[in-house]
Motif scaffolding. Structure first.
Motif, short mmCIF file in Angstrom:
data_model
loop_
_atom_site.label_atom_id
_atom_site.label_comp_id
_atom_site.label_asym_id
_atom_site.label_seq_id
_atom_site.Cartn_x
_atom_site.Cartn_y
_atom_site.Cartn_z
N ALA A 199 37.11 36.10 43.43
CA ALA A 199 37.90 37.21 43.99
C ALA A 199 38.36 38.14 42.87
CB ALA A 199 39.09 36.67 44.75
N SER A 200 38.74 37.54 41.74
CA SER A 200 39.23 38.38 40.66
C SER A 200 38.08 39.24 40.10
CB SER A 200 39.92 37.50 39.63
OG SER A 200 39.44 37.70 38.37
N GLU A 201 36.87 38.68 40.07
CA GLU A 201 35.72 39.49 39.62
C GLU A 201 35.44 40.63 40.61
OE1 GLU A 201 33.66 35.79 37.24
OE2 GLU A 201 32.70 36.51 39.08
N LEU A 202 35.55 40.31 41.91
CA LEU A 202 35.34 41.33 42.93
C LEU A 202 36.37 42.46 42.78
CD1 LEU A 202 34.11 42.35 45.64
CD2 LEU A 202 35.77 40.90 46.83
N LEU A 203 37.62 42.08 42.57
CA LEU A 203 38.68 43.07 42.44
C LEU A 203 38.43 43.99 41.24
CD1 LEU A 203 41.36 44.12 43.56
CD2 LEU A 203 42.55 42.44 42.14
N GLN A 204 38.01 43.38 40.13
CA GLN A 204 37.71 44.18 38.94
C GLN A 204 36.63 45.21 39.25
OE1 GLN A 204 38.93 44.11 35.68
NE2 GLN A 204 40.53 42.86 36.60
N ARG A 205 35.60 44.75 39.98
CA ARG A 205 34.50 45.68 40.28
C ARG A 205 34.94 46.77 41.24
NH1 ARG A 205 30.39 43.67 43.07
NH2 ARG A 205 31.19 41.57 43.36
N ARG A 264 41.28 37.33 49.40
CA ARG A 264 41.84 36.88 48.12
C ARG A 264 41.99 38.03 47.14
NH1 ARG A 264 42.37 31.51 47.05
NH2 ARG A 264 41.70 30.25 48.81
N ALA A 265 40.98 38.93 47.11
CA ALA A 265 41.06 40.06 46.17
C ALA A 265 42.25 40.94 46.55
CB ALA A 265 39.75 40.84 46.20
N MET A 266 42.44 41.17 47.87
CA MET A 266 43.56 42.02 48.29
C MET A 266 44.89 41.34 47.96
SD MET A 266 42.16 44.76 49.27
CE MET A 266 41.01 44.37 47.98
N ARG A 267 44.92 40.02 48.11
CA ARG A 267 46.17 39.31 47.78
C ARG A 267 46.47 39.40 46.28
NH1 ARG A 267 46.96 33.06 48.65
NH2 ARG A 267 45.57 33.14 46.87
N GLN A 268 45.42 39.23 45.48
CA GLN A 268 45.63 39.32 44.02
C GLN A 268 46.17 40.71 43.65
OE1 GLN A 268 42.01 38.23 41.97
NE2 GLN A 268 42.11 36.10 42.64
N LEU A 269 45.63 41.73 44.31
CA LEU A 269 46.09 43.08 44.03
C LEU A 269 47.56 43.23 44.44
CD1 LEU A 269 45.68 46.07 43.37
CD2 LEU A 269 44.75 46.39 45.64
N LEU A 270 47.89 42.76 45.65
CA LEU A 270 49.29 42.88 46.12
C LEU A 270 50.24 42.08 45.25
CD1 LEU A 270 48.68 42.80 50.00
CD2 LEU A 270 49.41 44.76 48.61
N GLN A 271 49.76 40.95 44.73
CA GLN A 271 50.63 40.16 43.83
C GLN A 271 51.05 40.99 42.63
OE1 GLN A 271 48.06 36.80 43.24
NE2 GLN A 271 49.17 35.50 44.70
N GLN A 272 50.17 41.90 42.23
CA GLN A 272 50.49 42.72 41.05
C GLN A 272 51.44 43.85 41.38
OE1 GLN A 272 49.52 42.11 37.96
NE2 GLN A 272 48.37 40.30 38.62
N ILE A 273 51.39 44.36 42.63
CA ILE A 273 52.17 45.59 42.87
C ILE A 273 53.40 45.39 43.75
CG2 ILE A 273 50.17 47.13 42.49
CD1 ILE A 273 50.04 47.51 45.52
N LEU A 274 53.48 44.30 44.51
CA LEU A 274 54.65 44.11 45.36
C LEU A 274 55.78 43.42 44.59
CD1 LEU A 274 53.27 43.04 48.87
CD2 LEU A 274 53.42 45.29 47.82
N PRO A 275 57.02 43.65 45.02
CA PRO A 275 58.14 43.03 44.30
C PRO A 275 58.22 41.51 44.50
CG PRO A 275 58.92 44.33 46.18
CD PRO A 275 57.46 44.58 46.07
#
Ligand SMILES: Nc1ncnc2c1ncn2[C@@H]1O[C@H](COP(=O)(O)OP(=O)(O)OP(=O)(O)O)[C@@H](O)[C@H]1O
Length: 381
Positions: free
Chosen positions: A285-291, A325-336
């Protein structure tokens, strides 16, 4: 220890586990977290007996939450054991009594980490068992967790996710606490930038290790009995107001009686299998998010500053499991705070939604919007 009559099946099993998993290298300094209960007493005795084979430098740490009227007596009891065994003993006493189980746990891990940093122990070892793993799986399953929660309790993990601001507060408090064993040089407010980064560096090198994850509570209890280890019973373990205790003393016995006599081992094995699946999926998922993340400005550097732009065709090609999973990883970075199931679903739905579709605000105010062929995340449109 020679493999004498003292060498039990449990010694052999833990020795094999340590050889196979390589989670506690030989000759290391190990800080063993001992509550005084049967699991951690079993752990420290096994490590003491295995010590001649592995050459470790062992020490005991005990955390006194000041929760029970006998908590100081229990700390003295553990200290006496350390003395009898001739090993170092560290005590951390809570200056404010934690109000909830979660607060107590958080305080305990901070205290363990601080002692490890202050006294240069790269490994903190705990007595979590297969029974704890089974209980955690059931507890999280009932609360609606995905595979990640079900695979909780790993053999080893770096203590990286303990954020420095938490350490900061605790180290600030340490000065007010006469019982604190943290030396003044380690107090956060006394640190310049250079030494703060040294502490951060050290923290990233401290590992939490759980060598008893294949052994059940029944086995640790029997071992303590055979070895005549003086267990300090924790009276709060009987309190059925705590869900964990009810799972332990009612749900698991029920499952074992009516469904599977080896339910604890079976559930612990499920957690073990899921662990490897989760690790694999998180990486993919993290590789997908990077791409899928293309920086909005010309800078080639991908970062998590708003506004953010996601490439929908790349995301659409991936299976739903990875999209979520990629969307969750992204939200983990931007949500409080940790993203909810609803937040992850909301963002994931934009991957196939019609052009100009928009979400309502996520916690913190960010909004997701489809601008063909992208998803844009920003504070306003
Ligand atoms: N007061 C304490 N002092 C030192 N170590 C402790 C203390 N309480 C628990 N531990 C360590 O943590 C292990 C797990 O304990 P327990 O299952 O009671 O905690 P828990 O709250 O479920 O922990 P976790 O959140 O890590 O799952 C023990 O075997 C022991 O190694």
């Amino acid at each position: 220890m020679a493999e004498s009559s003292n060498w039990t099946h449990l010694h052999a099993q833990v020795h094999r586990t340590l050889l196979y998993r390589q989670i506690l290298p030989s000759t290391q300094r190990l800080l063993v977290a001992v509550s005084g209960g049967q699991d951690s007493l079993c752990l420290i005795k096994l490590l003491l007996d295995l010590q001649p084979k592995w050459g470790w430098d062992l020490a005991i740490v005990h955390c006194d939450h000041r929760w029970r009227s006998d908590s100081q007596a229990s700390a003295n009891h553990v200290e006496q054991l350390a003395k009898n065994w001739g090993i170092s003993y560290y005590l951390e006493t809570a200056s404010d009594i934690p109000k909830t189980e979660a607060a107590a746990r958080k305080w305990r891990y901070q205290a363990l980490t601080e002692i490890a940093i202050a006294h240069n122990y790269p490994y903190i070892v705990t007595g979590h068992t297969a029974s704890d793993r089974a209980e955690t799986l059931l507890y999280n399953l009932i609360r609606g967790s995905g595979a990640d929660g079900l695979s909780a309790l790993t053999w080893t993990r770096p203590l990286l996710d303990f954020q420095l601001p938490i350490l900061d507060i605790r180290l600030g408090n340490a000065g007010d606490n006469p019982n604190s064993q943290i030396s003044a040089d380690f107090r956060w407010e006394n640190q310049d930038e250079n030494s703060q980064s040294k502490i951060q560096n050290l923290k990233s090198k401290i590992y939490l290790v759980r060598p008893l994850l294949e052994i059940t509570r029944l086995q640790t209890g029997q071992f303590c009995l055979e070895q005549k280890l003086p267990i300090w019973e924790d009276s709060t373990n009987q309190n059925l107001q705590y869900s964990r205790n009810r799972i332990r003393s009612e749900l698991l016995p029920y499952l074992e009686t009516h469904f599977n006599p080896k339910a604890q081992q079976a559930l612990a094995q499920t957690a073990e299998l899921l662990r490897a699946d989760v690790e694999y999926l998180e990486l993919a998922a993290s590789e997908l998010l990077q791409r899928a993340m293309s920086p909005i400005a010309d800078s080639p550097q991908v970062n998590f500053q708003l506004p953010l732009k996601l490439n929908r065709p790349i995301l659409r090609e991936a299976p739903l499991a990875l999209q979520r999973r990629a969307m969750r990883q992204l939200l983990q970075q931007i949500l409080p705070s940790a993203p909810s199931f609803e937040s992850v679903e909301k963002l994931t739905s934009l991957i196939v939604a019609p052009n100009r579709s928009q979400t309502d605000p996520f916690p913190g105010g960010a909004i997701g919007r489809v601008e063909h062929p992208s998803i844009i995340l920003d504070l306003k449109f």
